[in-house]
Design a protein around this motif. Structure first.
Motif, PDB file in Angstrom:
ATOM      1  N   VAL A  32       0.837  -1.200   0.000  1.00 59.16           N
ATOM      2  CA  VAL A  32       0.000   0.000   0.000  1.00 59.16           C
ATOM      3  C   VAL A  32       0.874   1.252   0.000  1.00 59.16           C
ATOM      4  N   VAL A  33       0.466   2.220  -0.831  1.00 68.42           N
ATOM      5  CA  VAL A  33       1.085   3.537  -0.839  1.00 68.42           C
ATOM      6  C   VAL A  33      -0.026   4.559  -0.623  1.00 68.42           C
ATOM      7  N   LEU A  34       0.022   5.271   0.475  1.00 71.33           N
ATOM      8  CA  LEU A  34      -0.989   6.264   0.799  1.00 71.33           C
ATOM      9  C   LEU A  34      -0.515   7.620   0.281  1.00 71.33           C
ATOM     10  N   LEU A  35      -1.310   8.241  -0.580  1.00 71.43           N
ATOM     11  CA  LEU A  35      -0.947   9.477  -1.262  1.00 71.43           C
ATOM     12  C   LEU A  35      -1.810  10.616  -0.732  1.00 71.43           C
ATOM     13  N   LEU A  36      -1.163  11.640  -0.180  1.00 70.92           N
ATOM     14  CA  LEU A  36      -1.874  12.729   0.483  1.00 70.92           C
ATOM     15  C   LEU A  36      -1.715  14.035  -0.286  1.00 70.92           C
ATOM     16  N   HIS A  37      -2.816  14.761  -0.426  1.00 68.96           N
ATOM     17  CA  HIS A  37      -2.781  16.074  -1.073  1.00 68.96           C
ATOM     18  C   HIS A  37      -2.741  17.158  -0.001  1.00 68.96           C
ATOM     19  N   GLY A  38      -2.568  18.406  -0.463  1.00 72.98           N
ATOM     20  CA  GLY A  38      -2.597  19.539   0.456  1.00 72.98           C
ATOM     21  C   GLY A  38      -3.701  20.494   0.088  1.00 72.98           C
ATOM     22  N   ALA A 104       3.211   9.100   0.784  1.00 73.63           N
ATOM     23  CA  ALA A 104       3.737  10.187  -0.040  1.00 73.63           C
ATOM     24  C   ALA A 104       2.830  11.393   0.136  1.00 73.63           C
ATOM     25  N   GLY A 105       3.430  12.577   0.259  1.00 78.98           N
ATOM     26  CA  GLY A 105       2.642  13.782   0.469  1.00 78.98           C
ATOM     27  C   GLY A 105       3.049  14.902  -0.458  1.00 78.98           C
ATOM     28  N   HIS A 106       2.057  15.645  -0.923  1.00 80.08           N
ATOM     29  CA  HIS A 106       2.275  16.819  -1.763  1.00 80.08           C
ATOM     30  C   HIS A 106       1.770  18.044  -1.014  1.00 80.08           C
ATOM     31  N   ASP A 107       2.514  19.168  -1.125  1.00 79.31           N
ATOM     32  CA  ASP A 107       2.043  20.416  -0.539  1.00 79.31           C
ATOM     33  C   ASP A 107       1.855  20.217   0.977  1.00 79.31           C
ATOM     34  N   ILE A 108       0.771  20.686   1.572  1.00 80.97           N
ATOM     35  CA  ILE A 108       0.554  20.504   3.006  1.00 80.97           C
ATOM     36  C   ILE A 108       0.363  19.028   3.347  1.00 80.97           C
ATOM     37  N   GLY A 109      -0.048  18.220   2.375  1.00 78.00           N
ATOM     38  CA  GLY A 109      -0.102  16.777   2.600  1.00 78.00           C
ATOM     39  C   GLY A 109       1.250  16.211   2.984  1.00 78.00           C
ATOM     40  N   SER A 132       6.663  19.428  -1.371  1.00 74.72           N
ATOM     41  CA  SER A 132       5.982  19.494  -0.076  1.00 74.72           C
ATOM     42  C   SER A 132       6.383  20.741   0.696  1.00 74.72           C
ATOM     43  N   VAL A 133       5.565  21.108   1.662  1.00 72.41           N
ATOM     44  CA  VAL A 133       5.988  22.125   2.616  1.00 72.41           C
ATOM     45  C   VAL A 133       7.086  21.532   3.490  1.00 72.41           C
ATOM     46  N   LEU A 134       8.106  22.345   3.785  1.00 74.87           N
ATOM     47  CA  LEU A 134       9.227  21.936   4.621  1.00 74.87           C
ATOM     48  C   LEU A 134       9.636  23.115   5.495  1.00 74.87           C
ATOM     49  N   TYR A 135      10.141  22.798   6.691  1.00 66.62           N
ATOM     50  CA  TYR A 135      10.654  23.848   7.556  1.00 66.62           C
ATOM     51  C   TYR A 135       9.636  25.001   7.681  1.00 66.62           C
TER      52      TYR A 135
END
Length: 279
Positions: A32-38, A104-109, A132-135
Motif C-alpha cells: 500500500v502507498v498512501l498518497l496525500l494532497h494539500g 507520499a505527500g504533496h504540498d501541506i499533505g 511538499s511544505v518543509l521547515y
C-alpha cells in the motif's frame, strides 16, 4: 460506491467518522502507498496512479475531509496538521489496512506525511515528499492571506474561485490547459469545500513542520524528495536543505516542472516512486 475510469483508476468511498471519505485507487494487491494532497485534492496524484499499480503497488489517493470529493467539513481545529494526521490514521483503519504503509505527500499533505512518520500514527517504513511544505517554507502568500479571519469572511465565492484558478494555473505551469484547470478547480464550486479550504488555509502554520525536524534528523527510515525545480511556492532550495540535513534522504529534481510536477513529468515521477518504494 465505486467508479472505474478507462485508465483503470477507480474512485471509491469508505465511511470515516460517519462521513464519506472519497479516494482514488488502482490495482488490487501489493504494498500500500498512501498518497496525500494539500491545498488541492486527490487529482494531483491521478497521472501516476495507474503506473504505480502496473508496478505492483496499491496506491490510495484520499481526499481529506471536506475537500475534493469527500464529505464532511473542516474547521480551524480539524484542519491542523496533527488533526489531519489523526484523520488519515482513522481512514487507514476504516480500510482495515495493516502492516507497513508507505506514505507520499504533496504540498501541506507532505506535512501530514511527516507527522505520520515521526509520531508513529501508522507503520510508515518509507516517506516520499513531492513539492511538499518543509521547515518554514509555508504557508505561501496566496494561502497565508486567508489566515486572517476577516479576510476569509470577506472573500466572496467568486473571489475564492478566481484565486484558486490563478493558483492552479501557476502550479500547473506548462501543463496547464483550460480543461485541466477546470478539472482542478471544480470541487471549489461547492460552498462546503470552499469553507473547508478556508479552514485549511487558516490553520496553516509552519510550526507543524519545524517542530518535526529534530525527530526527522534522528530517523533512519528512507526518505525521497521529488521536486519540480520551477516551483515558486515550495522552492527547491528548501528541498536541498532538507536533503543535506535529514539523513537517509534522496532528492530527485524534475526540470521544467512547477508545483504540481505529476502533470509535467508523470513517467519520471512514477519511476522515482516505484524505484523508491520497491527496492
Amino acid at each position: 460506491m465505486s467508479e472505474t475510469t478507462e485508465t483503470g483508476v477507480r474512485r471509491t468511498t469508505v465511511q470515516v467518522d460517519g462521513e464519506t471519505a472519497s479516494y482514488l485507487t488502482a490495482g488490487q494487491d501489493g504494498p500500500v502507498v498512501l498518497l496525500l494532497h494539500g491545498t488541492y485534492w486527490s487529482r494531483v496524484w491521478l497521472p501516476v496512479l495507474g503506473r504505480l499499480a502496473e508496478a505492483g503497488l496499491r496506491p490510495l489517493a484520499v481526499d481529506l475531509p471536506g475537500l475534493g470529493r469527500s464529505g464532511g467539513e473542516l474547521t480551524l481545529e480539524t484542519a491542523t496538521v496533527p488533526a489531519l494526521a489523526e484523520w488519515v490514521a482513522r481512514f487507514a483503519s476504516a480500510l482495515e489496512l495493516s502492516g507497513p504503509i508507505a506514505v507520499a505527500g504533496h504540498d501541506i499533505g507532505g506535512a501530514v506525511a511527516q507527522h505520520l512518520l515521526v509520531h508513529d500514527r501508522l507503520d510508515v517504513p518509507r516517506l516520499a515528499l513531492v513539492n511538499s511544505v518543509l521547515y518554514d517554507s509555508w504557508p505561501a502568500p496566496h494561502v497565508a492571506r486567508f489566515r486572517d479571519p476577516k479576510a476569509a469572511v470577506a472573500t466572496t465565492a467568486g473571489e475564492l474561485l478566481a484565486a484558486r484558478r490563478q493558483a492552479v494555473k501557476a502550479a500547473l505551469a506548462g501543463a496547464a490547459t483550460e480543461q485541466r484547470i477546470a478539472d482542478y478547480v471544480d470541487p471549489w464550486t461547492d460552498p462546503r469545500v470552499r469553507r473547508s479550504w478556508l479552514a485549511m488555509a487558516g490553520a496553516a502554520d509552519s510550526r507543524y513542520t519545524l517542530e518535526l525536524v529534530p525527530a526527522l534528523q534522528r530517523s533512519a527510515k528512507p526518505k525521497l524528495l521529488i521536486w519540480g525545480e520551477d516551483d515558486g511556492f515550495e522552492k527547491v532550495e528548501y528541498a536541498e536543505k532538507f536533503a543535506s540535513e535529514i539523513p537517509h534522504t534522496t532528492l530527485v529534481r524534475i526540470p521544467d516542472a512547477d508545483h504540481i510536477p505529476t502533470e509535467n513529468a508523470p513517467d519520471q515521477i512514477a519511476r522515482a516512486l516505484i524505484d523508491f518504494l520497491t527496492p
